[in-house]
Design a protein around this motif. Structure first.
Motif, PDB file in Angstrom:
ATOM      1  N   GLY A 106       0.982   4.972   7.132  1.00 54.46           N
ATOM      2  CA  GLY A 106       2.251   4.047   6.611  1.00 54.46           C
ATOM      3  C   GLY A 106       1.757   2.305   7.357  1.00 54.46           C
ATOM      4  O   GLY A 106       2.741   1.380   7.246  1.00 54.46           O
ATOM      5  N   ASP A 107       0.737   1.997   8.220  1.00 57.62           N
ATOM      6  CA  ASP A 107       0.557   0.696   8.462  1.00 57.62           C
ATOM      7  C   ASP A 107      -0.291   0.237   7.916  1.00 57.62           C
ATOM      8  O   ASP A 107      -2.210  -0.094   7.684  1.00 57.62           O
ATOM      9  N   HIS A 108       0.169  -0.986   7.433  1.00 56.92           N
ATOM     10  CA  HIS A 108      -0.637  -1.842   5.905  1.00 56.92           C
ATOM     11  C   HIS A 108      -1.643  -3.013   6.374  1.00 56.92           C
ATOM     12  O   HIS A 108      -2.642  -3.441   6.158  1.00 56.92           O
ATOM     13  N   SER A 109      -1.249  -3.040   7.738  1.00 53.94           N
ATOM     14  CA  SER A 109      -2.017  -4.145   8.642  1.00 53.94           C
ATOM     15  C   SER A 109      -3.414  -3.925   9.559  1.00 53.94           C
ATOM     16  O   SER A 109      -4.136  -4.244   9.266  1.00 53.94           O
TER      17      SER A 109
ATOM     18  N   MET B 118      -5.816  -4.699  -0.003  1.00 52.48           N
ATOM     19  CA  MET B 118      -6.749  -4.113   1.252  1.00 52.48           C
ATOM     20  C   MET B 118      -7.360  -5.187   2.112  1.00 52.48           C
ATOM     21  O   MET B 118      -7.937  -4.588   2.558  1.00 52.48           O
ATOM     22  N   ILE B 119      -7.855  -6.753   1.537  1.00 52.96           N
ATOM     23  CA  ILE B 119      -8.762  -7.399   1.960  1.00 52.96           C
ATOM     24  C   ILE B 119      -7.969  -8.018   2.749  1.00 52.96           C
ATOM     25  O   ILE B 119      -6.926  -9.078   2.295  1.00 52.96           O
TER      26      ILE B 119
ATOM     27  N   MET C 284       0.170  -1.805   0.294  1.00 52.53           N
ATOM     28  CA  MET C 284       0.234   0.099  -0.007  1.00 52.53           C
ATOM     29  C   MET C 284       1.376   1.373   0.052  1.00 52.53           C
ATOM     30  O   MET C 284       1.698   1.358   0.809  1.00 52.53           O
ATOM     31  N   LYS C 285       0.269   1.969  -1.264  1.00 51.17           N
ATOM     32  CA  LYS C 285       1.608   3.383  -1.455  1.00 51.17           C
ATOM     33  C   LYS C 285       0.787   4.549  -0.278  1.00 51.17           C
ATOM     34  O   LYS C 285      -0.793   4.621  -1.021  1.00 51.17           O
ATOM     35  N   GLN C 286       1.855   5.469   0.333  1.00 48.56           N
ATOM     36  CA  GLN C 286       0.845   6.598   0.481  1.00 48.56           C
ATOM     37  C   GLN C 286       1.097   7.810  -1.061  1.00 48.56           C
ATOM     38  O   GLN C 286       1.897   8.649  -0.894  1.00 48.56           O
ATOM     39  N   ARG C 287       0.009   7.052  -1.720  1.00 52.93           N
ATOM     40  CA  ARG C 287       0.053   8.351  -3.214  1.00 52.93           C
ATOM     41  C   ARG C 287      -0.177   9.412  -2.529  1.00 52.93           C
ATOM     42  O   ARG C 287       0.009   9.985  -3.800  1.00 52.93           O
ATOM     43  N   LEU C 288      -0.735  10.403  -1.704  1.00 53.57           N
ATOM     44  CA  LEU C 288      -1.029  11.958  -1.474  1.00 53.57           C
ATOM     45  C   LEU C 288      -0.515  12.163  -0.662  1.00 53.57           C
ATOM     46  O   LEU C 288      -0.411  13.544  -0.224  1.00 53.57           O
ATOM     47  N   THR C 289       0.588  11.816  -0.243  1.00 53.81           N
ATOM     48  CA  THR C 289       1.511  12.521   0.366  1.00 53.81           C
ATOM     49  C   THR C 289       2.328  13.152   0.485  1.00 53.81           C
ATOM     50  O   THR C 289       3.616  13.622  -0.132  1.00 53.81           O
TER      51      THR C 289
END
Length: 454
Positions: A82-85, A221-222, A1-6
């Motif tokens: 940044g917490d994917h879990s 994401m699931i 999961m990327k922080q696309r918007l930061t």
């Protein structure tokens, strides 16, 4: 999961988020217009029956939208951290929460069709038609709620293009199926209102498959791990903290429309028809502002979670400037074009004249109406749902409805239309001030001190 918007240019990112949403919102409007058009071909009774279902459908849609807003808020902030879990836990549990909500409301809905719609004013002639439609619609409610939550989760990741494609796909499927199932074309039986409900359910089912597929296989994401009851309840609480107020806020709008329509009805059916025409034009004019408000939430959520507070403030400033420019531009366009646009929907000169007056009075406040939408979305993204519902209650029940009532008594329909302008301007200015204070550096410092102390 990327922080696309930061990271990156704030203005370009907001444009990149909003443009796909413009098409997505348009697709939803087209979906509903096509339903209304083909059911209208069946006759007045069938159209009246479908009209009776609107308050219930809109209320349950508001609930689903609220759950989506709550899910998007917590997911976007988790992505920013940044917490994917944590992202997976919130996404998965938001979907399970949707399933529980569907089970409850389907059970209640199926057993209350007759008493509920009788209370809404349906007579013995229309009630069987409503029953035909709602029995299918209730069973298909899972295809409404789960995709709305799923699409909100996808938007929280900074991807507004995929949800817009999914919404467009649903609209296309519905447009194709409506004439086939309602009117009985291409060898299919003529199902009339049942066909309208079935077309809607099938179109929504496509969005369910598409959104879950993308969430699981593309965004990861699931989580397929069965969560503990304690974790599930903890996630549900965080989602509902934002989601329930958001659902209530969304449900207030159809209530206010019903009240204002009753005020206009005292001036005759032409005033109600003109209000319907003007509102339909308005829905298209405000697509850009609705799309921006849907896009600002993920941006604010991710950057707030990543502690990029300057980017949050810049995004809101740019959004508010856009709202005012768009509102001013639409006002300039509608002043000369209002009579022509109104005549496209209805040729009655009196209807055109009243609708034109609406489109000369209310657009003055479109800019501040956009600020209300953006500020509400930003507050929800920050995990602060109370300001959003306070602004909605203030605009609707404290200002709009009372001013419309007395304005109608004194100035007729113009007084009712002016009430919308006054309430939008007053609450829009208040929303701007409130939002700026909540996102100020002092507010940020207080929030961080409170977090470190706990």
């Amino acid at each position: 999961m990327k922080q696309r918007l930061t990271e990156g240019n704030v203005g370009r990112q907001l444009i990149g988020l909003t443009l796909p949403m413009v098409w997505g919102v348009f697709a939803i409007i087209a979906f509903n217009l096509v339903d209304t058009y083909f059911v209208g071909q069946l006759g007045t009774k069938e159209l009246a029956a479908m009209s009776f279902t609107f308050p219930v459908v809109m209320t349950l849609g508001s609930l689903a939208l609220g759950l989506g807003v709550g899910a998007s808020s917590v997911i976007a902030r988790a992505i920013g951290e940044g917490d994917h879990s944590r992202v997976q836990r919130f996404t998965t549990n938001s979907l399970t929460l949707g399933l529980v909500v569907v089970a409850i409301f389907v059970s209640l809905g199926l057993f209350t069709i007759d008493p509920l719609f009788t209370a809404l004013g349906a007579d013995a002639e229309v009630l069987p038609l409503i029953r035909e439609y709602m029995r299918i619609w209730y069973f298909g409610m899972i295809f409404l709620v789960i995709p709305m939550i799923g699409n909100s989760a996808i938007r929280a990741s900074g991807n507004t293009g995929t949800p817009s494609i999914i919404m467009t796909l649903a609209s296309v499927v519905n447009i194709v199926l409506d004439p086939i199932l309602i009117l009985g074309l291409a060898g299919f039986p003529r199902l009339e209102l049942q066909g309208a409900a079935l077309a809607t359910v099938i179109a929504r089912a496509v969005t369910l498959v598409a959104s879950l597929f993308f969430l699981h296989f593309k965004e990861r994401m699931i989580s397929l791990k069965v969560p503990s009851l304690q974790e599930t309840l903890w996630c549900w609480k965080d989602i509902l903290y934002v989601g329930l107020p958001a659902a209530c806020t969304n449900a207030i709008n159809p209530i206010s429309i019903g009240v204002i329509t009753s005020f206009l009805a005292t001036f005759g059916a032409t005033s109600v028809a003109a209000f319907g025409v003007a509102s339909r034009i308005e829905s298209f004019v405000l697509i850009a502002l609705s799309a921006l408000s849907a896009s600002i939430g993920p941006f604010v959520g991710q950057n707030w979670g990543a502690k990029k507070y300057i980017r949050v403030r810049l995004s809101l400033r740019l959004s508010f400037i856009f709202c005012m420019i768009w509102g001013g531009l639409m006002t300039l366009i509608l002043v000369p074009l209002a009579p022509w646009l109104s005549s496209l929907f209805n040729k009655n000169p009196e209807v055109v004249e009243i609708a034109t007056r609406y489109l000369w009075i209310v657009p003055i406040s479109y800019g501040t109406a956009g600020i209300i939408l953006v500020a509400s979305s930003a507050f929800n993204a920050l995990g602060k749902p109370i300001p959003s519902i306070v602004m909605t209650v203030m605009r609707t029940f404290i200002l709009y409805i009372p001013i419309a009532y007395f304005g109608g008594k004194i100035y007729g329909v113009n007084g009712i239309f002016a009430a919308a302008t006054i309430s939008n301007l007053a609450v829009g200015i208040g929303a701007y001030i409130w939002n700026q204070k909540s996102c100020s550096l002092k507010a940020v410092e207080k929030a961080e001190q409170a977090a470190s102390a706990s």
